[in-house]
Write an enzyme that holds these catalytic residues in place. Structure first.
Site, short mmCIF file in Angstrom:
data_model
loop_
_atom_site.label_atom_id
_atom_site.label_comp_id
_atom_site.label_asym_id
_atom_site.label_seq_id
_atom_site.Cartn_x
_atom_site.Cartn_y
_atom_site.Cartn_z
N LYS A 188 0.84 -1.22 0.00
CA LYS A 188 0.00 0.00 0.00
C LYS A 188 0.86 1.25 0.00
O LYS A 188 0.52 2.25 -0.63
CB LYS A 188 -0.93 -0.01 1.22
N GLY A 285 -12.49 -5.19 5.24
CA GLY A 285 -13.83 -5.74 5.44
C GLY A 285 -14.65 -5.67 4.15
O GLY A 285 -14.31 -4.93 3.23
N1 LIG Z 1 -10.80 -8.36 2.60
C1 LIG Z 1 -10.45 -7.09 2.70
O1 LIG Z 1 -10.75 -6.41 3.70
C2 LIG Z 1 -9.68 -6.44 1.63
C3 LIG Z 1 -9.21 -7.12 0.55
N2 LIG Z 1 -8.52 -6.49 -0.44
C4 LIG Z 1 -8.04 -7.23 -1.58
O2 LIG Z 1 -9.16 -7.73 -2.32
C5 LIG Z 1 -8.82 -8.95 -2.95
C6 LIG Z 1 -9.83 -10.00 -2.55
O3 LIG Z 1 -9.79 -10.15 -1.16
P1 LIG Z 1 -10.92 -11.01 -0.41
O4 LIG Z 1 -12.23 -10.86 -1.06
O5 LIG Z 1 -10.76 -10.67 1.03
O6 LIG Z 1 -10.37 -12.50 -0.64
P2 LIG Z 1 -11.20 -13.86 -0.56
O7 LIG Z 1 -10.19 -14.94 -0.37
O8 LIG Z 1 -12.30 -13.74 0.39
O9 LIG Z 1 -11.84 -13.97 -2.02
C7 LIG Z 1 -11.12 -14.25 -3.17
C8 LIG Z 1 -12.04 -15.01 -4.10
O10 LIG Z 1 -11.39 -15.17 -5.34
C9 LIG Z 1 -11.51 -16.51 -5.75
N3 LIG Z 1 -10.38 -16.86 -6.60
C10 LIG Z 1 -9.08 -16.86 -6.28
N4 LIG Z 1 -8.34 -17.25 -7.33
C11 LIG Z 1 -9.21 -17.50 -8.33
C12 LIG Z 1 -9.07 -17.92 -9.67
N5 LIG Z 1 -7.87 -18.21 -10.18
N6 LIG Z 1 -10.17 -18.06 -10.44
C13 LIG Z 1 -11.40 -17.77 -9.91
N7 LIG Z 1 -11.61 -17.38 -8.65
C14 LIG Z 1 -10.52 -17.23 -7.87
C15 LIG Z 1 -11.54 -17.31 -4.47
O11 LIG Z 1 -12.12 -18.56 -4.74
P3 LIG Z 1 -12.22 -19.72 -3.62
O12 LIG Z 1 -13.45 -19.39 -2.85
O13 LIG Z 1 -12.32 -20.93 -4.45
O14 LIG Z 1 -10.96 -19.64 -2.79
C16 LIG Z 1 -12.37 -16.40 -3.58
O15 LIG Z 1 -13.75 -16.64 -3.74
C17 LIG Z 1 -7.39 -9.26 -2.51
O16 LIG Z 1 -6.51 -8.79 -3.49
C18 LIG Z 1 -7.22 -8.45 -1.24
O17 LIG Z 1 -5.88 -8.08 -0.99
C19 LIG Z 1 -8.27 -5.15 -0.40
C20 LIG Z 1 -8.71 -4.41 0.64
C21 LIG Z 1 -9.42 -4.99 1.77
N1 LIG Z 2 -5.65 -7.36 5.01
C1 LIG Z 2 -5.86 -5.97 4.74
C2 LIG Z 2 -7.12 -5.83 3.96
C3 LIG Z 2 -7.23 -4.54 3.31
O1 LIG Z 2 -6.38 -4.06 2.61
C4 LIG Z 2 -5.97 -5.21 6.04
O2 LIG Z 2 -6.11 -5.85 7.08
O3 LIG Z 2 -5.87 -3.98 6.00
#
Ligand SMILES: NC(=O)C1=CN([C@@H]2O[C@H](COP(=O)(O)OP(=O)(O)OC[C@H]3O[C@@H](n4cnc5c(N)ncnc54)[C@H](OP(=O)(O)O)[C@@H]3O)[C@@H](O)[C@H]2O)C=CC1
Ligand SMILES: N[C@@H](CC=O)C(=O)O
Length: 379
Positions: A188, A285
């Site tokens: 970040k 979140g």
């Molecule tokens: N959670 C947060 O608070 C934040 C997250 N982010 C970013 O957002 C992104 C997503 O995070 P988050 O939603 O928490 O992660 P999750 O692990 O909850 O979700 C990721 C999803 O992507 C799917 N996936 C992964 N690889 C593939 C693929 N090759 N083909 C199809 N589907 C795929 C996973 O499938 P499966 O269910 O099969 O594993 C899962 O459903 C990340 O880059 C993270 O760094 C950014 C800011 C905040």
């Molecule tokens: N894992 C990260 C998700 C958002 O970027 C955090 O805890 O801040």
């Protein structure tokens, strides 16, 4: 505009919810890699189904990781689709490649959710640069570690237990080491510094120390001396480069950062003329993060600029000129630590001013000799 969603976990699920019932944004396909009966006819398993769909205008990538996220984003842009992503790993690692390709293809690449979750941080950084020069930025940029540190200051808790809670709440990365060792903040900070300073900083060049080894005993010592410990990121414009580092930091218990609770972030830039602007909100979140991703989609629909900056030049990371005292706790103090020690606090010591570059290099090396070692800069 139709959206092809790549990944439907914590953030993807939030994007679906925000878009439900809207007329200007419709998720028409969702890429999945395992059966997802809950998604019905939206689910597809082949990226080509999205990339080759001419009715899709925006690809929203929320799968995480470098590969195949990078290849999918490139394929989408080459097919003329705008891209929105929350994936800081891919933006930080492939910043010049992705921004260059977006320009070549004449599409937008927006990643506001990648830094600060739901905080409109990158968009305001971009706006500030239209009028002023940014000299410094940083703060609390990780929700998971703030959640852990906040809980540890409130009462003695088990580190694994509180980390598990952060994972259950959807704050932590798929591999939470990225949160607690500082890599997530480093990504970040790289993105923010590159945008703020029109720079091309390499993520790996930024020195860091995480919070994995902090103990209840450390926190007791900090509280006894009127301090609160937070994982802070700092980036400053420096002569010939950028001074950037990440370290646990002891802030005065009356400082703004000390009051940041739970999964919240507090990120600040300092403009030469405008001074400090701080941004506070949930840094992680489902809905906070999805909010910024969908706001990016709405900005694309409204024809707002494609990326946050127009220029970039390679910039070395230079932290030699930055120095301050440190708290250090290690079971094997060496001659260097003894030579800079000025005070003892509980199981740890406080040093005289030491350069950030030297102290963080020492700290990383010390972890090999004493895996439980902890250090924190004192502001
Ligand atoms: N959670 C947060 O608070 C934040 C997250 N982010 C970013 O957002 C992104 C997503 O995070 P988050 O939603 O928490 O992660 P999750 O692990 O909850 O979700 C990721 C999803 O992507 C799917 N996936 C992964 N690889 C593939 C693929 N090759 N083909 C199809 N589907 C795929 C996973 O499938 P499966 O269910 O099969 O594993 C899962 O459903 C990340 O880059 C993270 O760094 C950014 C800011 C905040
Ligand atoms: N894992 C990260 C998700 C958002 O970027 C955090 O805890 O801040």
């Amino acid at each position: 505009m139709n959206i092809g969603l790549l990944g439907c976990g914590v953030v993807g699920g939030g994007i679906l919810d925000f878009c439900a019932g809207r007329e200007d944004l419709t998720v028409t396909k969702v890429l999945v890699r395992r059966p997802r009966p809950d998604l019905g006819a939206l689910a597809v398993t082949d990226i080509a189904d999205i990339v080759n769909d001419e009715a899709i205008g925006i690809v929203a990538e929320v799968m995480g990781g470098l590969h195949p996220a990078y290849e999918y984003i490139c394929a989408a842009m080459k097919a003329g689709k705008h891209v929105v992503t929350a994936n800081k790993a891919v933006i930080s690692a492939y910043y010049p490649e992705l921004t260059g390709l977006a320009r070549e293809c004449g599409v937008s690449l927006r990643c506001t959710a990648a830094v600060g979750g739901g905080i409109p941080w990158l968009t305001n950084l971009e706006r500030c640069k239209r009028l002023d020069s940014i000299c410094e930025l940083g703060g609390i940029m990780n929700g998971t570690t703030n959640f852990i540190m906040d809980a540890m200051h409130a009462s003695p808790v088990s580190f694994p237990e509180i980390l598990k809670q952060a994972q259950e709440l959807g704050y932590a990365e798929a591999d939470p080491s990225a949160d607690i060792d500082g890599d997530d903040v480093r990504r970040k900070l790289t993105i923010s510094a590159n945008i703020a300073f029109d720079a091309l900083v390499q993520e790996e060049d930024i020195p860091m120390f995480g919070i994995r080894t902090v103990t209840d005993g450390d926190i007791r010592a900090f509280k006894a001396h009127g301090f609160v410990c937070k994982l802070l990121a700092t980036a400053k414009a420096a002569e010939g480069g950028v001074c950037a580092f990440i370290e646990p930091t002891l802030v005065d218990s009356h400082d703004l950062e000390a009051a940041v609770p739970k999964n919240f972030n507090l990120i600040t830039y300092c403009g030469e003329k405008v001074g400090r602007h701080s941004f506070f909100g949930q840094g992680a979140g489902r809905y906070p993060t999805a909010f910024n991703a969908v706001e990016d989609c709405l900005d694309i629909v409204a024809g707002k600029p494609g990326f946050y900056t127009q220029a970039m030049k390679p910039a070395p990371v230079l932290c030699g000129g930055e120095a301050h005292p440190y708290y250090v706790r290690t079971a094997c103090p060496d001659a260097f630590l003894q030579s800079v020690t000025v005070e003892h606090w509980g199981d740890g010591v406080v040093t005289a001013c030491v350069s950030v570059e030297e102290m963080l290099r020492w700290g990383r090396a010390q972890l090999d000799k004493d895996p439980g070692c902890f250090l924190a800069g004192i502001r």
